[in-house]
Each structure stands twice: as structure tokens, then as C-alpha cells.
Scaffold this motif. Structure first.
Motif, PDB file in Angstrom:
ATOM      1  N   VAL A 177       0.527  -1.512  -0.168  1.00 39.38           N
ATOM      2  CA  VAL A 177       0.154  -0.385  -0.134  1.00 39.38           C
ATOM      3  C   VAL A 177       1.017   1.523   0.216  1.00 39.38           C
ATOM      4  O   VAL A 177       1.963   1.408   0.516  1.00 39.38           O
ATOM      5  N   HIS A 178       0.578   1.776  -0.981  1.00 37.48           N
ATOM      6  CA  HIS A 178       1.278   3.385  -1.447  1.00 37.48           C
ATOM      7  C   HIS A 178       0.070   5.133  -1.011  1.00 37.48           C
ATOM      8  O   HIS A 178      -0.117   4.789  -2.127  1.00 37.48           O
ATOM      9  N   SER A 179      -0.162   4.826   0.051  1.00 37.53           N
ATOM     10  CA  SER A 179      -1.798   5.548   0.159  1.00 37.53           C
ATOM     11  C   SER A 179      -1.405   7.024   0.858  1.00 37.53           C
ATOM     12  O   SER A 179      -0.680   7.002   1.834  1.00 37.53           O
ATOM     13  N   CYS A 180      -2.185   8.273   0.252  1.00 34.66           N
ATOM     14  CA  CYS A 180      -1.446   9.439   1.627  1.00 34.66           C
ATOM     15  C   CYS A 180      -2.354   9.429   2.550  1.00 34.66           C
ATOM     16  O   CYS A 180      -3.925   9.298   2.118  1.00 34.66           O
ATOM     17  N   GLU A 181      -2.647  11.364   3.087  1.00 31.11           N
ATOM     18  CA  GLU A 181      -3.456  11.146   3.508  1.00 31.11           C
ATOM     19  C   GLU A 181      -3.822  11.956   2.781  1.00 31.11           C
ATOM     20  O   GLU A 181      -3.669  12.992   2.287  1.00 31.11           O
ATOM     21  N   ILE A 182      -5.463  11.938   2.480  1.00 34.50           N
ATOM     22  CA  ILE A 182      -6.384  12.990   2.357  1.00 34.50           C
ATOM     23  C   ILE A 182      -5.753  14.008   2.026  1.00 34.50           C
ATOM     24  O   ILE A 182      -5.941  14.822   1.227  1.00 34.50           O
ATOM     25  N   GLU A 183      -5.353  14.711   3.288  1.00 36.77           N
ATOM     26  CA  GLU A 183      -4.899  16.346   3.279  1.00 36.77           C
ATOM     27  C   GLU A 183      -4.124  17.069   2.511  1.00 36.77           C
ATOM     28  O   GLU A 183      -3.327  17.751   2.408  1.00 36.77           O
ATOM     29  N   ASP A 184      -2.845  15.771   2.356  1.00 37.76           N
ATOM     30  CA  ASP A 184      -1.861  15.829   1.289  1.00 37.76           C
ATOM     31  C   ASP A 184      -2.121  15.571  -0.493  1.00 37.76           C
ATOM     32  O   ASP A 184      -1.475  16.480  -1.169  1.00 37.76           O
ATOM     33  N   ALA A 185      -3.392  16.054  -0.997  1.00 38.72           N
ATOM     34  CA  ALA A 185      -4.432  15.061  -2.545  1.00 38.72           C
ATOM     35  C   ALA A 185      -3.693  16.988  -2.653  1.00 38.72           C
ATOM     36  O   ALA A 185      -5.684  16.929  -2.707  1.00 38.72           O
ATOM     37  N   ASP A 186      -4.028  17.809  -2.860  1.00 37.45           N
ATOM     38  CA  ASP A 186      -3.359  19.618  -2.622  1.00 37.45           C
ATOM     39  C   ASP A 186      -3.310  20.176  -3.793  1.00 37.45           C
ATOM     40  O   ASP A 186      -3.543  21.276  -4.090  1.00 37.45           O
ATOM     41  N   PHE A 187      -2.188  18.865  -4.466  1.00 37.60           N
ATOM     42  CA  PHE A 187      -2.090  19.518  -6.060  1.00 37.60           C
ATOM     43  C   PHE A 187      -3.035  18.810  -7.518  1.00 37.60           C
ATOM     44  O   PHE A 187      -3.928  17.952  -6.989  1.00 37.60           O
ATOM     45  N   TYR A 188      -2.700  19.322  -8.979  1.00 37.73           N
ATOM     46  CA  TYR A 188      -3.649  19.180  -9.430  1.00 37.73           C
ATOM     47  C   TYR A 188      -3.162  18.366 -10.739  1.00 37.73           C
ATOM     48  O   TYR A 188      -1.838  18.429 -10.798  1.00 37.73           O
ATOM     49  N   VAL A 189      -3.569  17.614 -11.153  1.00 34.29           N
ATOM     50  CA  VAL A 189      -3.041  16.562 -11.623  1.00 34.29           C
ATOM     51  C   VAL A 189      -4.243  16.685 -13.602  1.00 34.29           C
ATOM     52  O   VAL A 189      -5.515  15.868 -12.923  1.00 34.29           O
ATOM     53  N   GLY A 190      -3.638  17.175 -14.591  1.00 33.17           N
ATOM     54  CA  GLY A 190      -4.618  17.581 -15.883  1.00 33.17           C
ATOM     55  C   GLY A 190      -4.932  15.409 -16.573  1.00 33.17           C
ATOM     56  O   GLY A 190      -3.920  15.226 -15.845  1.00 33.17           O
TER      57      GLY A 190
END
Length: 444
Positions: A123-136
Motif C-alpha cells: 500500500v502507498h496511500s497518502c493522508e487525503i489532506e496531502d492531495a492538494d495538487f492538481y493533475v490534468g
């Protein structure tokens, strides 16, 4: 390592997932992998998961099994919303080797150094607070239509929804990047672009969760309308409180935007809308439908609705049914409420029995059939433009008008990915519409 290795993809869920799968697949191809269909034997199978319904959760295991039947030594990767919400659960599924969360999925090739099977999924998963960047991302599969992601995440706190937990805060692509992607898509000969995201009406919030809007959704719509080579632009789904009159009026007179809106309602009862923590009451929804129909009488309007939400009594369900029955809409997407962990709704009183949820769902699906039929009937005799799709379905080619009427005609490969002027003539027994060509010629 990647020389001649084959990778296949399976996508569950929404248009946004399809756009992301397509982008991730292109990343694999850029690294030298060969993309094959999921039905074929591959070295790696990537499953892009969804957690919006119970059914999507359950289907994951059967998809894993079908991949392993094709190649028992295949390396299996789970990505997507369910992978972010329940990574350990997916990692424990027999045969799964790698589980990647919201921020890691776009770097999937970085995690594949060794394709040996694991006893337990890594498993490689982040804390959802770290999902603060955008990938188009954008999808290119069916030649006639592409899904273009413009926004991700959501700041709303609807009591039934896990999407903010799975995808993080609302953030958007830059306007220039969206325009570049749109141009790239149209340069490939694709005639229609569907704008997609989690909450696209909230478009414009900065990449790092900056709450200030760099641009508005209306500005995005205006800019896209000026891109050369795009024949059709379709707005996939937009919250009623974020669909402004200026956008409706602009679509009515635009070059490329089509008269088709999909607007989530969820309930026709204000009591339930409050319990759901939706950001509007039914009056706002009624007003949006009236504004669209005043500006575009032939517009198609699709509606999302949830049945069986906690507290939905027979009376409140009938309130929703009657509200939708009287509303000038074209079809429904009906979702049966299912309990999701870590949501407010799961703690609420007034749980609706499963058999009652199923009965209500069936009633609304019946209403949807009636609404679609009435909408199609209202379009008979109209001259519209059809974009034809690429599949031969039992000797017929299908297509959609700008206002989302599905049509059919005997298979003719020359029509694939062309726009044709037609007059709608009759509804066939299968519910699709037949037509006459105004001038039968392919415009590639």
C-alpha cells in the motif's frame, strides 16, 4: 524491464475516472509498455476503483478474479477512490499486488520496479489532506468523444458522500492548460469534448487549495468556446446552485456548447435536502430548469436522484416523485442510497428498509423511461445534428444529437465520427429514434 510488457486497464465509476485512466495509460505507453484490452492476456492489470455505490465495491473482487484467470502471474494494481478510502481492504484481496492512493496513482510507473507477485498487496496511500495538487487528464478511447478533466476534489460536506475523503479539497486546472488539452483533443480529430470533474461549477480554485477563484466556471466556458476545431462541448454535471444564468444564456448562443445539462437534484423534498446538507432547496432547482427551458426550449436536462436516504418516509418519497413528474426534465439517473462509513448519514435515524429502497428506485426508473420517451417525442420533426459513434451494434450505427437524443440507422462505416444534419422521424420499438438525412454526406 518494460520492454514488450503488456498493461490492461479496467475502470469503474464516473467519467472523471475514465479521463484519469486514459491519462495513466498514456504514461505507461510513454514508458514503453504496450496497452492491450482488459479481455486480453497482460503482464499488468490496473483497476481504477469507485466507491460511490456498494455495487462498485463488490465488483472489484470479480474483476480481480477475471484478470487472474487470464494470467495467474499478472501483477495487479488497484487505484482510485476505493483504493484511497480502504487501501488495506483492497490489499488483502487475493491476487492484488499494489494499492495506490489519491496522490500516488499518477506516478504508478514509479512503483513498478519488480513484477513478482506479492503475498500481500503493498500500500502507498497518502493522508487525503496531502492531495492538494492538481493533475490534468483527458480520455481518448471512443474516437468520437473525449472526457476532459477540469477540476478535482470537493469542499462540500454532503452527509451521504465519501468523495471529499477519497479525492480531497476542490482544486482546478489552470485555464491555459485546459485550453491546451482541448486543442490537443480536437487536433486528434475528436468531435466532442465532455467537461468533467467532481464539482465543475466550483472551477477556478487554485492548485494548492487556495479558496480564491483564479477564474470562474463561466470564464472557462467562454474561453473554451473560442478554441478552433472543437465541434461540440458538453457540460457533464453541475450543481444547481453553481449553474448561473450567465452560463445558461451563453450556452444558448454559443458556437460549440450543446443544449444538454446534467444537474444533480438528489431529492425533491426540502426536508431531505437539509438532512443531506445540499446547498439549495427545491425552488432553486425549479428555477434552473425554467431558466434553461426559457433560453433553450429543446434542451435536454438529466437529473441525479437518491432514493432511500435516512428519514425518507413514504410521504417524502412521493413528494420527490410528484416533483419530478411535473418538472420539465428529460431523464433520471437513480441511485439507491447505500451506507458509507465515515459519513454523517450512516449515523442518522429513520433507516429505510432495503426492499423499500428497491421499490422506490424501480418507481423512479419507470418515471425516467416515461420522461425520456416524452422528450424524444417532443423532438420528432426537428432538424438536428448527429455525431455518429464507432461501434457496429447488431447491424446498426448509433449517434447522439446535440441535445442528447440517441438515434440509430443501418451500419455504415463512412458515418463513423461524422456530424450529419438529420430530421427525426419516429421512435423505434427499442426506444431509439430513426431519422432522414438532410444531405447524406460524410463531413470528416
Amino acid at each position: 524491464m518494460s520492454a514488450q510488457k503488456k498493461v490492461a486497464f479496467y475502470t469503474l465509476g464516473c467519467k472523471l475516472n475514465f479521463s484519469e485512466t486514459s491519462t495513466i495509460a498514456r504514461n505507461f505507453q510513454n514508458e514503453g509498455f504496450e496497452r492491450v484490452e482488459f479481455e486480453e492476456i497482460a503482464d499488468i492489470y490496473v483497476i481504477n476503483t469507485c466507491s460511490v455505490t456498494d455495487n462498485a465495491d463488490k465488483r472489484f473482487k470479480s474483476i480481480v478474479k477475471s484478470a487472474l484467470k487470464k494470467n495467474e502471474n499478472a501483477f495487479l494494481i488497484a487505484i482510485g477512490c476505493y483504493a484511497q478510502l480502504k487501501p488495506e481492504e483492497l490489499a488483502a484481496v487475493d491476487g492484488v499486488d499494489l494499492v495506490l492512493g489519491a496522490t500516488e496513482k499518477f506516478k504508478v510507473t514509479d512503483y513498478i520496479n519488480d513484477l513478482s507477485k506479492n503475498d500481500m498487496g503493498e500500500v502507498h496511500s497518502c493522508e487525503i489532506e496531502d492531495a492538494d495538487f492538481y493533475v490534468g487528464s483527458y480520455s481518448i478511447g471512443d474516437r468520437t468523444r473525449a472526457f476532459l478533466k477540469v477540476q478535482d476534489g470537493c469542499d462540500y460536506k454532503c452527509t451521504y458522500c465519501t468523495i471529499p475523503l477519497a479525492r480531497g479539497i476542490s482544486r482546478s486546472d489552470t485555464l491555459q492548460n485546459v485550453l491546451n488539452n482541448a486543442k490537443e483533443i480536437s487536433d486528434k480529430g475528436i468531435k466532442e469534448i465532455v467537461l468533467t470533474g467532481v464539482n465543475i461549477g466550483d472551477y477556478g480554485k487554485g492548485e494548492f487549495g487556495n479558496k480564491k477563484h483564479e477564474h470562474t466556471f463561466f470564464e472557462l466556458v467562454q474561453a473554451l468556446d473560442k478554441v478552433d476545431g472543437i465541434h461540440r462541448l458538453r457540460i457533464s454535471s453541475i450543481e444547481p446552485n453553481l449553474l448561473k444564468n450567465e452560463t445558461i444564456d451563453f450556452v444558448a448562443s454559443s458556437n460549440s456548447f450543446v443544449p444538454h445539462f446534467h444537474i444533480p437534484l438528489q431529492s425533491g423534498s426540502d426536508v431531505l435536502l437539509k438532512l443531506m446538507k445540499r446547498r439549495y432547496m427545491s425552488k432553486v432547482y425549479t428555477d434552473r430548469v425554467s431558466q434553461i427551458k426559457a433560453a433553450m426550449p429543446n434542451a435536454c436536462i438529466g437529473v441525479d436522484v437518491i432514493v432511500g436516504f435516512p428519514g425518507e418516509t413514504d410521504e417524502l418519497f412521493l413528494e420527490t416523485y410528484n416533483y419530478l413528474n411535473e418538472l420539465d426534465i428529460s431523464y433520471l439517473h437513480v441511485f439507491t442510497y447505500s451506507e458509507r462509513p465515515n459519513t454523517e448519514a450512516v449515523e442518522m435515524d429513520g433507516v429505510v428498509p432495503k426492499n423499500k429502497r428497491a421499490k422506490r428506485s424501480k418507481m423512479l426508473r419507470g418515471l425516467s423511461v416515461k420522461k425520456r420517451r416524452a422528450f424524444y417525442e417532443s423532438q420528432i420533426g426537428n432538424t438536428l445534428t448527429v455525431l455518429f459513434e464507432s461501434e457496429n451494434k447488431e447491424g446498426y450505427i448509433h449517434g447522439f444529437t446535440e441535445n442528447y437524443v440517441k438515434v440509430k440507422t443501418p451500419w455504415n462505416p463512412e458515418l463513423v465520427n461524422t456530424l450529419q444534419k438529420v430530421t427525426l422521424t419516429e421512435i423505434d420499438e427499442d426506444g431509439l429514434v430513426r431519422f432522414n438525412f438532410i444531405a447524406k454526406q460524410a463531413s470528416a
